[in-house]
Write a protein that holds these residues in place. Structure first.
Motif, PDB file in Angstrom:
ATOM      1  N   GLY A 152     -12.241  -2.620  13.452  1.00 10.70           N
ATOM      2  CA  GLY A 152     -12.634  -4.018  13.286  1.00 10.70           C
ATOM      3  C   GLY A 152     -12.514  -4.474  11.839  1.00 10.70           C
ATOM      4  N   TYR A 153     -11.822  -5.590  11.639  1.00  6.75           N
ATOM      5  CA  TYR A 153     -11.628  -6.128  10.294  1.00  6.75           C
ATOM      6  C   TYR A 153     -12.906  -6.781   9.787  1.00  6.75           C
ATOM      7  N   PRO A 154     -13.115  -6.771   8.469  1.00  2.00           N
ATOM      8  CA  PRO A 154     -12.251  -6.230   7.418  1.00  2.00           C
ATOM      9  C   PRO A 154     -12.310  -4.698   7.351  1.00  2.00           C
ATOM     10  N   VAL A 155     -11.186  -4.101   6.911  1.00  2.00           N
ATOM     11  CA  VAL A 155     -11.125  -2.659   6.728  1.00  2.00           C
ATOM     12  C   VAL A 155     -10.718  -2.353   5.296  1.00  2.00           C
ATOM     13  N   LEU A 156     -10.876  -1.100   4.938  1.00  2.00           N
ATOM     14  CA  LEU A 156     -10.504  -0.643   3.599  1.00  2.00           C
ATOM     15  C   LEU A 156      -9.502   0.481   3.755  1.00  2.00           C
ATOM     16  N   GLY A 164     -11.341   6.272  -8.453  1.00  2.87           N
ATOM     17  CA  GLY A 164     -11.238   5.237  -9.476  1.00  2.87           C
ATOM     18  C   GLY A 164     -10.662   3.932  -8.981  1.00  2.87           C
ATOM     19  N   GLY A 165     -10.668   3.719  -7.647  1.00  2.00           N
ATOM     20  CA  GLY A 165     -10.142   2.474  -7.114  1.00  2.00           C
ATOM     21  C   GLY A 165      -8.640   2.451  -6.963  1.00  2.00           C
ATOM     22  N   LYS A 166      -7.962   3.501  -7.364  1.00  2.00           N
ATOM     23  CA  LYS A 166      -6.500   3.539  -7.264  1.00  2.00           C
ATOM     24  C   LYS A 166      -6.102   3.877  -5.834  1.00  2.00           C
ATOM     25  N   GLY A 167      -5.099   3.160  -5.327  1.00  2.00           N
ATOM     26  CA  GLY A 167      -4.667   3.377  -3.958  1.00  2.00           C
ATOM     27  C   GLY A 167      -5.641   2.817  -2.946  1.00  2.00           C
ATOM     28  N   MET A 168      -6.342   1.748  -3.306  1.00  2.00           N
ATOM     29  CA  MET A 168      -7.349   1.161  -2.431  1.00  2.00           C
ATOM     30  C   MET A 168      -7.045  -0.320  -2.211  1.00  2.00           C
ATOM     31  N   ARG A 169      -7.123  -0.759  -0.959  1.00  2.00           N
ATOM     32  CA  ARG A 169      -6.874  -2.159  -0.630  1.00  2.00           C
ATOM     33  C   ARG A 169      -7.834  -2.614   0.478  1.00  2.00           C
ATOM     34  N   ARG A 170      -8.462  -3.773   0.261  1.00  2.00           N
ATOM     35  CA  ARG A 170      -9.230  -4.409   1.330  1.00  2.00           C
ATOM     36  C   ARG A 170      -8.281  -5.267   2.158  1.00  2.00           C
ATOM     37  N   VAL A 171      -8.416  -5.222   3.480  1.00  2.00           N
ATOM     38  CA  VAL A 171      -7.573  -6.014   4.367  1.00  2.00           C
ATOM     39  C   VAL A 171      -8.478  -6.804   5.309  1.00  2.00           C
ATOM     40  N   ASP A 172      -8.336  -8.126   5.310  1.00  2.00           N
ATOM     41  CA  ASP A 172      -9.164  -8.993   6.138  1.00  2.00           C
ATOM     42  C   ASP A 172      -8.452  -9.467   7.399  1.00  2.00           C
ATOM     43  N   ASN A 173      -7.126  -9.344   7.397  1.00  2.00           N
ATOM     44  CA  ASN A 173      -6.340  -9.910   8.490  1.00  2.00           C
ATOM     45  C   ASN A 173      -5.260  -8.923   8.917  1.00  2.00           C
ATOM     46  N   PRO A 174      -5.059  -8.730  10.225  1.00  2.00           N
ATOM     47  CA  PRO A 174      -4.019  -7.791  10.681  1.00  2.00           C
ATOM     48  C   PRO A 174      -2.638  -8.109  10.127  1.00  2.00           C
ATOM     49  N   ASP A 175      -2.362  -9.379   9.879  1.00  2.00           N
ATOM     50  CA  ASP A 175      -1.035  -9.757   9.367  1.00  2.00           C
ATOM     51  C   ASP A 175      -0.784  -9.212   7.956  1.00  2.00           C
ATOM     52  N   ASP A 176      -1.851  -8.891   7.234  1.00  2.00           N
ATOM     53  CA  ASP A 176      -1.703  -8.408   5.861  1.00  2.00           C
ATOM     54  C   ASP A 176      -1.719  -6.889   5.760  1.00  2.00           C
ATOM     55  N   PHE A 177      -1.891  -6.220   6.896  1.00  2.00           N
ATOM     56  CA  PHE A 177      -2.088  -4.767   6.856  1.00  2.00           C
ATOM     57  C   PHE A 177      -0.866  -4.032   6.309  1.00  2.00           C
ATOM     58  N   ALA A 178       0.317  -4.384   6.755  1.00  3.10           N
ATOM     59  CA  ALA A 178       1.520  -3.645   6.351  1.00  3.10           C
ATOM     60  C   ALA A 178       1.745  -3.721   4.844  1.00  3.10           C
ATOM     61  N   GLU A 179       1.626  -4.904   4.277  1.00  4.87           N
ATOM     62  CA  GLU A 179       1.845  -5.040   2.833  1.00  4.87           C
ATOM     63  C   GLU A 179       0.767  -4.309   2.036  1.00  4.87           C
ATOM     64  N   ALA A 180      -0.486  -4.396   2.485  1.00  2.00           N
ATOM     65  CA  ALA A 180      -1.570  -3.697   1.791  1.00  2.00           C
ATOM     66  C   ALA A 180      -1.371  -2.185   1.861  1.00  2.00           C
ATOM     67  N   LEU A 181      -0.946  -1.700   3.007  1.00  2.00           N
ATOM     68  CA  LEU A 181      -0.691  -0.264   3.164  1.00  2.00           C
ATOM     69  C   LEU A 181       0.412   0.194   2.223  1.00  2.00           C
ATOM     70  N   SER A 182       1.473  -0.603   2.128  1.00  2.00           N
ATOM     71  CA  SER A 182       2.583  -0.253   1.241  1.00  2.00           C
ATOM     72  C   SER A 182       2.124  -0.173  -0.210  1.00  2.00           C
ATOM     73  N   GLY A 183       1.318  -1.164  -0.649  1.00  2.00           N
ATOM     74  CA  GLY A 183       0.824  -1.161  -2.025  1.00  2.00           C
ATOM     75  C   GLY A 183      -0.106   0.002  -2.295  1.00  2.00           C
ATOM     76  N   ALA A 184      -0.995   0.305  -1.352  1.00  2.00           N
ATOM     77  CA  ALA A 184      -1.925   1.425  -1.530  1.00  2.00           C
ATOM     78  C   ALA A 184      -1.167   2.743  -1.642  1.00  2.00           C
ATOM     79  N   ARG A 185      -0.138   2.896  -0.820  1.00  2.00           N
ATOM     80  CA  ARG A 185       0.642   4.147  -0.856  1.00  2.00           C
ATOM     81  C   ARG A 185       1.394   4.308  -2.177  1.00  2.00           C
ATOM     82  N   ARG A 186       2.014   3.233  -2.644  1.00  2.00           N
ATOM     83  CA  ARG A 186       2.728   3.318  -3.923  1.00  2.00           C
ATOM     84  C   ARG A 186       1.788   3.724  -5.052  1.00  2.00           C
ATOM     85  N   GLU A 187       0.630   3.051  -5.108  1.00  2.00           N
ATOM     86  CA  GLU A 187      -0.314   3.317  -6.180  1.00  2.00           C
ATOM     87  C   GLU A 187      -0.875   4.727  -6.082  1.00  2.00           C
ATOM     88  N   ALA A 188      -1.168   5.182  -4.861  1.00  2.00           N
ATOM     89  CA  ALA A 188      -1.690   6.536  -4.667  1.00  2.00           C
ATOM     90  C   ALA A 188      -0.653   7.583  -5.071  1.00  2.00           C
TER      91      ALA A 188
END
Length: 700
Positions: A152-156, A164-188
């Motif tokens: 259930g959204y929002p998820v982290l 230290g907050g690196k590789g972490m993204r809050r997602v409020d909407n299913p439509d934003d999940f893919a982009e947030a996942l991509s950014g979290a993975r790159r940073e991690a």
């Protein structure tokens, strides 16, 4: 006890370990990269060994170099500090195989808690409450997105390695999940070398409360109470305190019991921290906290625990690693008073807390604390040191302790108001604003506090009062003290053989040019400020009204009044009085091409133009975007010739292990853009728009 240890770290934590080791009669070996050859921790240690170039991947993260340095200098043990290799179990294995003692937990304990998903499964088995979420092995986007819907959204989205907050993204909407996942993975991947993630329920009004635990090699484990680290920006801690405000005895008992259970579940030895997320929507309740992760090392914020317990955690680490039992039993550990720690960083709070670089031309901390309180400064830098783009931009930790929270908070505010740093953009004013925030002051803190109040907390300070401008003008004129003779100009370099006359001083504050006039009146220096200056009036009264229009010829600030014959410019009263009562408060620093005047926690920096210097010519111009700091162009989102809209992301710059999105400041067409993978320096043109002055070519 050890005779000699090597410290596999740098900066303030290395200095902090050296102090305790010296008190205990233990010799220390420092390691350093080329960027740290003249660093404070190198100077403080008994010996020092160079381990490579500035990049951490070629120096502080190279385990073999550090172990070889320890063996070469006869160290018996290695203290990892925090960060770098402190939670690397392979490093622990290598150190032990080399016959060295690792001052910290076993490699098995680090592995057990090193990956967040595995750690949470282990804690569930031990009966420690964990946040609802998906902690499985599957990493396919379709599975992770499906689990997010189930939770259930929002998820982290969180990197399963590191912190230290690196590789972490809050997602409020299913439509934003893919982009947030991509950014979290790159940073991690960039920060930890591991792009795997987990997905958890996002707690709407969370507090971050953690418990300090300690274990030994005889099966003993204790807690040293809790710390509240809820004041965060971008998931990184800003001000920590102990104990947690509003903590009830029932909540403390439940939380500390869970923390000790967690430590015993992995036979933990040494200093560790169990971090909990707390749902405060219904107040602090014993059934509304969950395990987040364990940091298997000393924490940055450990000094607040030391202040409220009177214990030296580094000494405990050394004794446990040397084979001793815990110095105290649980019933002998007492909680007394309240403590705060504020992290002073080189960063631009107004620009999304962008890390900054620069030389600390002026660095001065308060020397005393208010009556009834204590203060300590933890730092690894001195005046003249440079903030490097290669490492965390922390300058110092300012730690205060008082008998209760209000007195400790007052001491923190006082200390921030008397901290002076010039030469780099720093967060002192932001910290002072946070310490004065009404919610923070009342203890109504959660992890969203700074984000909610960010515009207020990072607002630009008011324009400098005219007495501040006057002080800057005098400093720019080279005046250090009251006129010593009837001909005051004779004591001023460059004026000894000239007839006394007013001196015109050019200053620049931001985009505003200020022409001030320094003169002498009745044996006192005086300064006239043009009425066109946009600054506010000082606390002592309104600006004198110009006579007959034009620039006022009356002195605005009388810097050395007759009753202070021994006065000097720093500090000295302006307009014959003091600002805010008490001792004279004018404080300033002169550094190459600049003057900074301090007004409480705010530093007003004026450029002093060199008339011999030629203007830059505006390379890059208004039609370009420059790199705000040195970094790597990680991802380019647009192409040459593409039409973009204001606010559209253009590229991602990776700097200091964080990703920073560079967006279009206006609509336009991309003429040139930096190449993906380019390493750029501060100020290099990243993007140039069409139909503007070409300036420099973007980095390629």
């Amino acid at each position: 006890m050890f005779a000699k240890i090597l410290i596999a770290n740098r900066g303030e934590i290395a200095c902090r370990i050296i102090r305790t080791a010296r008190r205990m009669g233990i010799a220390t070996v420092a390691v350093y990269s080329d960027a740290d050859a003249h660093a404070l921790h190198v100077e403080m240690a008994d010996e020092a060994v160079r381990i490579g170039p500035a990049p951490v991947g070629e120096s502080y993260l190279v385990a073999d170099k550090i172990i070889e340095a320890a063996r070469m200098r006869g160290a018996e043990a290695i203290h990892p500090g925090y960060g770098f290799l402190s939670e690397n179990p392979d490093f622990v294995d290598k150190a032990v195989a080399a016959g060295l003692t690792f001052i910290g937990p076993s490699a098995a304990s680090i592995r057990a808690m090193g990956l967040k998903d595995a750690a949470k499964r282990l804690m569930e088995q031990a009966g420690v409450p964990v946040v609802p979420g998906y902690h499985g092995e599957a990493q396919e986007i379709v599975i992770l997105a499906s689990k997010a819907r189930e939770i259930g959204y929002p998820v982290l989205i969180k990197a399963r390695a590191g912190g230290g907050g690196k590789g972490m993204r809050r997602v409020d909407n299913p439509d934003d999940f893919a982009e947030a996942l991509s950014g979290a993975r790159r940073e991690a991947k960039a920060a930890f070398g591991d792009d795997r993630v987990l997905v958890e329920k996002y707690i709407e009004k969370p507090r971050h409360i953690e418990c300090q635990v300690f274990g030994d090699n005889f099966g003993n484990a204790v807690h040293l109470f809790e710390r509240d680290c809820s004041a965060q920006r971008r998931h990184q801690k800003v001000i920590e305190e102990a104990p947690a405000p509003g903590m009830t005895e029932a909540m403390r008992a439940a939380m500390t019991e869970a923390a000790v259970t967690a430590a015993k579940a992995i036979a933990y030895s040494g200093a560790g921290t169990i971090e909990f997320i707390v749902d405060t929507s219904q107040g602090l309740r014993p059934d509304r906290f969950w395990f987040m992760e364990m940091n298997t090392r000393l924490q940055v914020e450990h000094p607040v625990t030391e202040m409220v317990t009177g214990l030296d955690l580094v000494e405990w680490q050394l004794r446990v690693a040397a084979g001793e039992r815990l110095p105290k039993a649980q019933e002998d550990i007492r909680l007394a008073g309240h403590a705060f720690e504020a992290r002073l960083y080189a960063e631009d709070a107004a620009k999304g807390f962008l890390p900054a670089t620069g030389t600390l031309h002026h660095l001065k901390f308060p020397e005393t604390a208010p009556a009834g309180t204590e203060m300590r400064i933890e730092t690894g830098v001195r005046a003249g040191d440079a903030i490097s783009p290669y490492y965390d931009p922390m300058i110092a930790k300012l730690v205060v302790h008082g008998p209760d929270r209000p007195s400790a908070l007052a001491a923190l505010r006082e200390a921030l108001a008397h901290t002076e740093i010039a030469g780099a953009t720093v967060n002192v004013a932001f910290l002072a604003a946070l310490a004065a925030d009404s919610d923070f002051s009342s203890g109504n803190v959660d992890t969203g506090l700074i984000a909610r109040h960010q515009d207020t907390l990072t607002a630009a300070p008011p324009p400098p009062a005219k007495d501040i401008v006057a002080a800057a003008a005098l400093a720019a004129a080279g005046i250090d003290q009251r006129p010593a003779t009837d001909d005051p100009w004779s004591g001023l370099p460059g004026y000894a053989h000239f007839q006394a006359m007013p001196k015109r001083v050019e200053l620049r504050f931001g985009e505003e040019g200020i022409a001030a006039t320094v003169d002498v009146e009745d044996g006192r220096w005086s300064v006239a400020i043009p009425p066109a200056h946009k600054g506010r009036t000082s606390a002592q009264g309104p600006t004198p009204t110009p006579q007959g229009g034009g620039e006022s010829q009356r002195p605005y600030s009388e810097v050395f009044p007759p009753d202070r014959r021994d006065g000097s410019l720093s500090p000295s009263p302006l307009r014959g009085g003091v600002r805010g009562g008490g001792e004279p408060s004018t404080r300033l620093a002169r550094w190459p091409g600049h003057v900074t005047v301090f007004d409480g926690a705010v530093g007003y920096t004026f450029a002093v133009p060199d008339p011999l210097e030629q203007a830059d010519g505006g390379a890059g111009g208004v039609g370009s975007l420059r790199a705000p700091m040195p970094g790597l162009v990680k991802l380019v989102r647009v192409a040459r010739g593409e039409t973009v809209a204001k606010g559209q992301p253009l590229l991602i710059l990776e700097a200091m292990k964080m990703e920073h999105t560079i967006a279009a400041p206006h609509d336009g067409v991309i003429a040139e853009i930096a190449a993906e993978g380019a390493q750029v320096n501060d100020g290099v043109v990243l993007v140039r728009f069409a139909d503007q002055d070409a300036g420099q070519h973007p980095a390629g």
